[in-house]
Design an enzyme around this catalytic site. Structure first.
Site, short mmCIF file in Angstrom:
data_model
loop_
_atom_site.label_atom_id
_atom_site.label_comp_id
_atom_site.label_asym_id
_atom_site.label_seq_id
_atom_site.Cartn_x
_atom_site.Cartn_y
_atom_site.Cartn_z
N SER A 156 0.68 -0.92 0.02
CA SER A 156 -0.17 0.14 -0.03
C SER A 156 0.92 1.15 -0.18
CB SER A 156 -0.86 -0.10 1.19
OG SER A 156 0.02 0.33 2.56
N ASP A 190 -3.88 7.69 7.41
CA ASP A 190 -4.83 6.59 8.44
C ASP A 190 -3.19 6.26 9.60
OD1 ASP A 190 -3.29 4.87 7.24
OD2 ASP A 190 -5.00 4.21 5.21
N HIS A 211 -0.63 4.89 7.23
CA HIS A 211 0.03 5.12 6.21
C HIS A 211 0.20 6.17 5.92
CE1 HIS A 211 -2.15 2.14 4.79
NE2 HIS A 211 -1.25 1.65 4.30
#
Length: 333
Positions: free
Chosen positions: A36, A309, A312
């Protein structure tokens, strides 16, 4: 006629880019593999909970729309491509709007939630690294259909390949390093020559792991960080070893552990005020990795937060981290 004109135009563009590469040390393309941190939207159409193609993700991206990037704006893949003068953003390989012309300057194969251990990707129903490599081989065939085998080889050998996985590490760091080494050898066999391999993050300081392992004070998890440091030291040693017997390859180890840890430990220096919680989530306590789609909570000023978040960094944090990375990549490539 159209195809002929398109290929001629593409060849002229590639020739121009080759001249730029010689004069300005610029690259022809950027390819990204991993999870991610680099994913630009490959999870959007998967049957998986690991996706972020909904608000408030992308609120600071071009057009203010969610694209599947695990951030409020651009991710490292975009910032590196932009900083090296390749293109402003890197499209996901599985973007339904992907244009053929995008193939010549690079695409992203990364998938949020992917891991080196195939079991990790199986549990989260995302694209494992092994499948990302198969997608890359498919990409090569498509590229050869556009510019021919020789043209494809030139693009691949003059593109920079990014590899970053937020490793799920415990007692098998050596096995993970071995898998990473195998991936690089596989890429080398199909003509890849420029590879940037990223360290893992200070995992213990991610907001979600502070909540899980940091006690009442939500301190950074020492055991998690020590495991990350152990993995990084083994990874660096293996990259040096690989460089010695893959003579045509240029392999650069990129440290993002220490730059991110510095932002966390010294936030005010870089204009942050909140290094231990995320801007987007469920409020003051980190109870999940991603933003809550049904009951979103978003801070008033994301520029004050190191994390977007609970797993991240924010776009601002990425931009600060990317600055020294770009200097290093420009020097080496």
């Amino acid at each position: 006629m159209y195809v002929f004109m398109y290929i001629c135009s593409l060849e002229r563009d590639l020739a121009s880019r080759k001249l730029q590469l010689q004069e300005n040390e610029k690259l022809l393309g950027i390819m990204a593999f991993g999870d991610s941190i680099l994913d630009t939207g490959n999870n959007n159409n998967l049957i998986s909970l690991i996706k972020c193609n909904f608000p408030p993700y992308g609120q600071d991206f071009i057009g203010g729309k969610p694209t599947g990037r695990f951030c409020n704006g651009k991710v490292l893949t975009d910032l590196i491509a932009e900083g090296l003068g390749v293109k402003e953003t890197v499209p996901a390989y599985f973007d339904p709007n992907l244009q053929s012309k995008d193939l010549a300057t690079g695409v992203c194969f990364a998938s949020g939630g992917a891991g080196l251990d195939p079991l990790t990707s199986s549990i989260t129903s995302v694209i494992p690294i092994s499948e990302q490599l198969e997608n890359f081989r498919e990409y090569i065939r498509k590229l050869e259909g556009l510019v021919g085998e020789e043209g494809a080889n030139k693009i691949i050998s003059n593109s920079l390949f990014l590899l970053l996985i937020k490793y799920d590490i415990s007692t098998y760091t050596s096995m993970l390093v071995s898998w990473t080494s195998t991936i690089i050898k596989d890429l080398y066999e199909v003509g890849v020559r420029k590879i940037a391999i990223f360290s893992t993050l200070p995992l213990g300081c991610l907001p979600i792991l502070r909540t899980l392992h940091g006690g009442l004070m939500r301190s950074c998890g020492d055991d998690d960080n020590k495991a990350a440091e152990l993995f990084n030291s083994k990874l660096l040693a293996e990259m040096k070893n690989l460089s010695s017997f893959l003579p045509q390859a240029k392999i650069v180890y990129v440290d993002i552990y220490n730059p991110l840890l510095d932002l966390i430990n010294n936030p005010v220096k870089s204009g942050f005020s909140v290094p231990d919680r995320s801007c987007c989530g469920t409020g003051t306590i980190e109870t999940s990795v991603l933003c809550n789609q049904l009951i979103p909570f978003t801070c008033d000023n994301v520029s004050e937060f190191v994390f977007w978040d609970s797993a991240h960094p924010s776009e601002k944090a990425y931009m600060i981290i990317a600055s020294p990375i770009l200097q290093d990549l420009k020097k080496n490539f």
